[in-house]
Design a protein around this motif. Structure first.
Motif, short mmCIF file in Angstrom:
data_model
loop_
_atom_site.label_atom_id
_atom_site.label_comp_id
_atom_site.label_asym_id
_atom_site.label_seq_id
_atom_site.Cartn_x
_atom_site.Cartn_y
_atom_site.Cartn_z
N MET A 1 -3.40 -14.91 21.08
CA MET A 1 -4.32 -15.22 21.58
C MET A 1 -5.61 -14.96 21.22
N SER A 2 -6.40 -15.73 21.42
CA SER A 2 -7.79 -16.11 19.77
C SER A 2 -9.03 -15.52 20.72
N MET A 3 -9.37 -14.20 19.93
CA MET A 3 -10.76 -13.57 20.41
C MET A 3 -12.11 -14.91 20.86
N PRO A 4 -12.87 -14.84 22.22
CA PRO A 4 -13.96 -15.89 21.73
C PRO A 4 -14.62 -15.57 21.28
N THR A 5 -15.50 -16.69 20.79
CA THR A 5 -16.64 -16.57 20.07
C THR A 5 -17.78 -15.99 20.91
N THR A 6 -18.44 -15.58 20.02
CA THR A 6 -19.37 -14.54 20.50
C THR A 6 -20.46 -15.76 20.09
N ILE A 7 -22.27 -15.77 20.06
CA ILE A 7 -22.90 -16.11 19.06
C ILE A 7 -24.26 -15.74 19.58
N ALA A 8 -24.85 -15.83 18.91
CA ALA A 8 -25.54 -14.69 18.41
C ALA A 8 -26.66 -15.11 18.68
N PRO A 9 -28.64 -14.63 19.22
CA PRO A 9 -29.85 -15.52 19.11
C PRO A 9 -29.98 -16.08 18.21
N LEU A 10 -30.95 -16.92 17.93
CA LEU A 10 -31.52 -17.52 16.78
C LEU A 10 -32.47 -16.79 16.42
N PRO A 11 -32.27 -16.97 14.84
CA PRO A 11 -33.00 -15.53 14.50
C PRO A 11 -34.94 -15.55 14.40
N SER A 12 -35.64 -14.67 14.06
CA SER A 12 -36.76 -14.94 14.13
C SER A 12 -37.72 -15.63 13.20
N GLY A 13 -38.13 -16.89 12.90
CA GLY A 13 -38.56 -17.76 11.94
C GLY A 13 -38.76 -19.72 12.64
N HIS A 14 -38.57 -20.23 11.49
CA HIS A 14 -39.42 -21.30 11.60
C HIS A 14 -38.19 -22.38 10.95
N TYR A 15 -38.06 -23.52 12.16
CA TYR A 15 -36.39 -24.05 11.49
C TYR A 15 -36.71 -26.03 11.79
N TRP A 16 -36.02 -26.71 11.52
CA TRP A 16 -35.96 -27.73 12.20
C TRP A 16 -34.46 -28.00 12.50
N ALA A 17 -34.69 -27.97 14.14
CA ALA A 17 -33.71 -28.25 14.66
C ALA A 17 -32.86 -29.96 15.12
N THR A 18 -31.79 -29.81 15.67
CA THR A 18 -30.77 -30.84 15.69
C THR A 18 -30.03 -30.58 16.89
N PRO A 19 -30.64 -31.32 17.87
CA PRO A 19 -29.27 -30.61 18.88
C PRO A 19 -28.12 -31.19 19.09
N HIS A 20 -26.77 -30.84 19.50
CA HIS A 20 -25.88 -30.94 18.95
C HIS A 20 -25.63 -32.11 20.23
N ALA A 21 -24.19 -32.89 20.24
CA ALA A 21 -23.87 -33.59 20.69
C ALA A 21 -24.30 -33.68 22.01
N PRO A 22 -24.54 -34.77 23.19
CA PRO A 22 -24.69 -34.49 24.28
C PRO A 22 -23.33 -34.04 24.75
N PHE A 23 -22.88 -33.20 26.10
CA PHE A 23 -22.00 -33.68 26.63
C PHE A 23 -22.24 -34.35 28.17
N LEU A 24 -22.05 -35.48 28.79
CA LEU A 24 -21.80 -36.44 29.68
C LEU A 24 -22.54 -35.79 30.99
N LEU A 25 -21.87 -34.33 31.11
CA LEU A 25 -22.30 -33.69 32.73
C LEU A 25 -23.69 -32.95 32.53
#
Length: 82
Positions: A1-25
């Protein structure tokens, strides 16, 4: 059984953001405003996305980390010189 992936909040800073591929729903969720990419600034809790110096969308830093790819930049949301 695998452990669920934990997502950390985006740290403070300035970034160039690219959206992941959209999910149809997904429906309308702000990703269209950011596509194909936008500058953003994070304070570690809230992320503001900008294009041409204007805010186009915002979300919490956890949602941003889960749904966008980021590359660090020196500044964000600053108007570009013409």
């Amino acid at each position: 059984m695998s452990m669920p992936t934990t997502i950390a909040p985006l740290p403070s800073g300035h970034y160039w953001a690219t959206p992941h591929a959209p999910f149809l729903l997904d429906g309308p969720n702000g990703h269209d405003e950011v596509f194909p990419g936008a500058h953003c600034a994070s304070d570690g809790k809230w992320v503001t996305f900008c294009k041409d110096g204007e805010e186009v969308w915002a979300c919490n830093a956890m949602y941003a980390a889960a749904h966008f790819d980021f590359a660090a930049v020196s500044s964000a949301c600053a108007p570009t010189a013409d």
